[in-house]
Design a protein around this motif. Structure first.
Motif, short mmCIF file in Angstrom:
data_model
loop_
_atom_site.label_atom_id
_atom_site.label_comp_id
_atom_site.label_asym_id
_atom_site.label_seq_id
_atom_site.Cartn_x
_atom_site.Cartn_y
_atom_site.Cartn_z
N ILE A 64 0.80 -1.34 0.04
CA ILE A 64 -0.02 0.09 0.01
C ILE A 64 0.77 1.23 -0.05
O ILE A 64 0.41 2.28 -0.48
CB ILE A 64 -0.79 -0.07 1.00
N LYS A 88 7.68 -1.80 9.36
CA LYS A 88 6.43 -2.41 9.59
C LYS A 88 6.54 -2.89 11.03
O LYS A 88 6.83 -4.03 11.37
CB LYS A 88 6.31 -3.44 8.76
N SER A 94 -4.47 -7.12 11.83
CA SER A 94 -4.71 -7.48 13.27
C SER A 94 -5.87 -6.89 13.63
O SER A 94 -6.14 -6.96 14.90
CB SER A 94 -3.53 -6.69 13.73
N SER A 98 -3.61 -1.35 10.96
CA SER A 98 -2.08 -1.62 10.51
C SER A 98 -1.80 -1.18 8.96
O SER A 98 -0.91 -0.40 8.72
CB SER A 98 -1.85 -3.23 10.34
N SER A 99 -3.02 -1.42 8.17
CA SER A 99 -2.76 -0.52 6.76
C SER A 99 -2.88 0.89 6.88
O SER A 99 -2.12 1.62 6.30
CB SER A 99 -3.97 -1.23 5.96
N SER A 102 0.49 2.40 7.81
CA SER A 102 1.29 2.61 6.42
C SER A 102 0.94 3.64 5.65
O SER A 102 1.68 4.43 5.09
CB SER A 102 1.37 1.56 5.59
N THR A 184 -9.69 -7.47 6.71
CA THR A 184 -10.45 -6.79 7.08
C THR A 184 -11.68 -6.72 6.18
O THR A 184 -12.95 -6.86 6.38
CB THR A 184 -9.99 -5.30 6.92
N1 ADP Z 1 1.97 -1.62 4.14
C1 ADP Z 1 0.98 -2.33 4.63
N2 ADP Z 1 0.60 -2.50 5.75
C2 ADP Z 1 -0.54 -3.46 6.14
N3 ADP Z 1 -1.03 -4.37 5.10
C3 ADP Z 1 -0.68 -3.92 3.98
C4 ADP Z 1 0.32 -3.32 3.54
N4 ADP Z 1 0.48 -3.30 1.97
C5 ADP Z 1 -0.42 -4.07 1.60
N5 ADP Z 1 -1.18 -4.62 2.54
C6 ADP Z 1 -2.34 -5.53 2.69
O1 ADP Z 1 -3.51 -5.06 3.36
C7 ADP Z 1 -4.17 -6.25 3.98
C8 ADP Z 1 -4.16 -6.17 5.30
O2 ADP Z 1 -5.05 -4.94 5.64
P1 ADP Z 1 -6.08 -5.20 6.74
O3 ADP Z 1 -6.69 -6.60 6.59
O4 ADP Z 1 -7.02 -3.94 6.68
O5 ADP Z 1 -5.14 -5.22 7.95
P2 ADP Z 1 -5.35 -4.19 9.29
O6 ADP Z 1 -6.83 -4.69 9.72
O7 ADP Z 1 -4.44 -4.71 10.16
O8 ADP Z 1 -5.61 -2.70 8.79
C9 ADP Z 1 -3.23 -7.42 3.31
O9 ADP Z 1 -3.88 -8.13 2.30
C10 ADP Z 1 -1.86 -6.74 3.20
O10 ADP Z 1 -1.19 -7.73 2.43
#
Ligand code: ADP
Ligand SMILES: N[C@@H](CCOP(=O)(O)O)C(=O)O
Length: 309
Positions: A64, A88, A94, A98-99, A102, A184
């Motif tokens: 991302i 990261k 989680s 997390s996304s 970033s 998610t």
């Molecule tokens: N830099 C990044 N950080 C987190 N997820 C990423 C990143 N780049 C791509 N992704 C993708 O985003 C998805 C995770 O997002 P999500 O399920 O929303 O996680 P969270 O609930 O922790 O935000 C995964 O498929 C992951 O591969």
């Protein structure tokens, strides 16, 4: 060179599905967020480091951070060459934003590095767009608190996207990631397309009462109405231990307990450090499933994303 830190967030906070989110920091001062470092470069490069970098897509164009750079260049109509390092520190899938960490760290970093070519509102709209590439729909309840701090109420009406609401500074927010991942988008697809009139009325009553209680400093009432009738009944199918641990944590003295974001992380609220420590211990004993999982006693991060280098 610029280095940005973007904190973890709890989406929904039980009572505000997609419209409330809280930025948090661990009281032990450990890092719970991603860092982005940006330097001048002859061509775009992205390097990933940190405890959870191995969970990232191997194809750089699937990261991302790369998409943030691409969308940012399109927005300012310039092709900028930078080298980016993503630290990261947040587990993927989680439920701790997390996304969003970033996305926010990268867009804030690029905007600061290039001397603010786009304004805060445009940046927030871009953050929501990048989040939607991952979760399938635009939702600001992770990116808004991660970026601006505090507890954010998502308004999303014309120029009004988000505004901070008051919160109780005495509250401890105990968060726990069990060590497993839930996507998610998958978690959002579990939710019904329609809800009964009773659910709609109950949900409106809860959220209105929570906002009112927050503004009038009736914090016991605020905690009492922090109920999730929208997502919890459907998402706990992915979290078999949820109802068992919820009962035990409420019996210890938590004021509220729920799913953090789309899970599998959970959060509990209390206003006494000794109860927070008991909650942390019980969750460690009964909810963490492997060595990667963690429990942290947190407070609300009222600042949000910050320049740290
Ligand atoms: N830099 C990044 N950080 C987190 N997820 C990423 C990143 N780049 C791509 N992704 C993708 O985003 C998805 C995770 O997002 P999500 O399920 O929303 O996680 P969270 O609930 O922790 O935000 C995964 O498929 C992951 O591969
Ligand atoms: N409102 C969203 C929040 C998702 O949070 P995340 O930390 O799991 O990305 C939802 O509940 O789907």
């Amino acid at each position: 060179m610029i280095k940005i830190y973007a904190p973890a967030s709890i989406g929904n906070i039980n009572v505000g599905f997609d419209i409330l989110g809280a930025a948090i920091y661990p009281i032990d001062k450990s890092l719970l967020g991603d860092c982005i470092t940006i330097k001048k470069s002859k061509q775009f490069t992205l390097k990933t480091i940190g405890q959870f970098s191995h969970e990232l897509p191997t194809d750089i164009t699937e990261n991302i951070v790369w998409k943030c750079w691409l969308y940012f260049c399109k927005k300012i109509k310039k092709d900028i060459s930078v080298s980016i390092i993503l630290e990261k520190n947040m587990p993927i899938g989680s439920g701790l934003g997390s996304s969003a960490c970033s996305v926010v760290a990268t867009l804030v970093g690029l905007n600061n590095f290039l001397n603010h070519p786009i304004n805060d509102n445009e940046l927030l709209i871009l953050m929501g767009k990048l989040e939607s590439l991952i979760s399938g729909t635009i939702h600001y309840d992770n990116v808004a608190p991660c970026y601006l701090g505090g507890i954010q109420l998502i308004i999303n009406e014309k120029k009004y996207i988000t505004q901070k609401i008051p919160h109780c500074n005495d509250w401890f927010w105990i968060i726990a990631w069990p060590g497993i991942n839930i996507n998610t988008m998958e978690s959002r697809n579990l939710l019904p397309k329609k809800y009964t009139k009773k659910i709609c009325i109950d949900h409106s009553r809860h959220i209105a009462s929570f906002i009112h209680a927050s503004h009038t400093m009736q914090y016991d009432l605020a905690a009492q109405v922090m109920k999730d009738v929208i997502a919890e009944p459907y998402r706990t199918i992915l979290m078999p231990q949820f109802n068992n641990i919820k009962q035990k944590i409420m019996n210890i003295g938590a004021m509220s307990f729920g799913i953090s974001g789309s899970g599998p992380s959970i959060f509990a609220i209390c206003d006494n450090i000794n109860i927070a420590i008991k909650i942390e211990k019980k969750i460690n004993e009964e909810y963490i499933v492997n060595k990667n999982g963690f429990v942290k006693i947190c407070k609300i991060d009222n600042i949000g994303t910050k320049i740290i280098g």
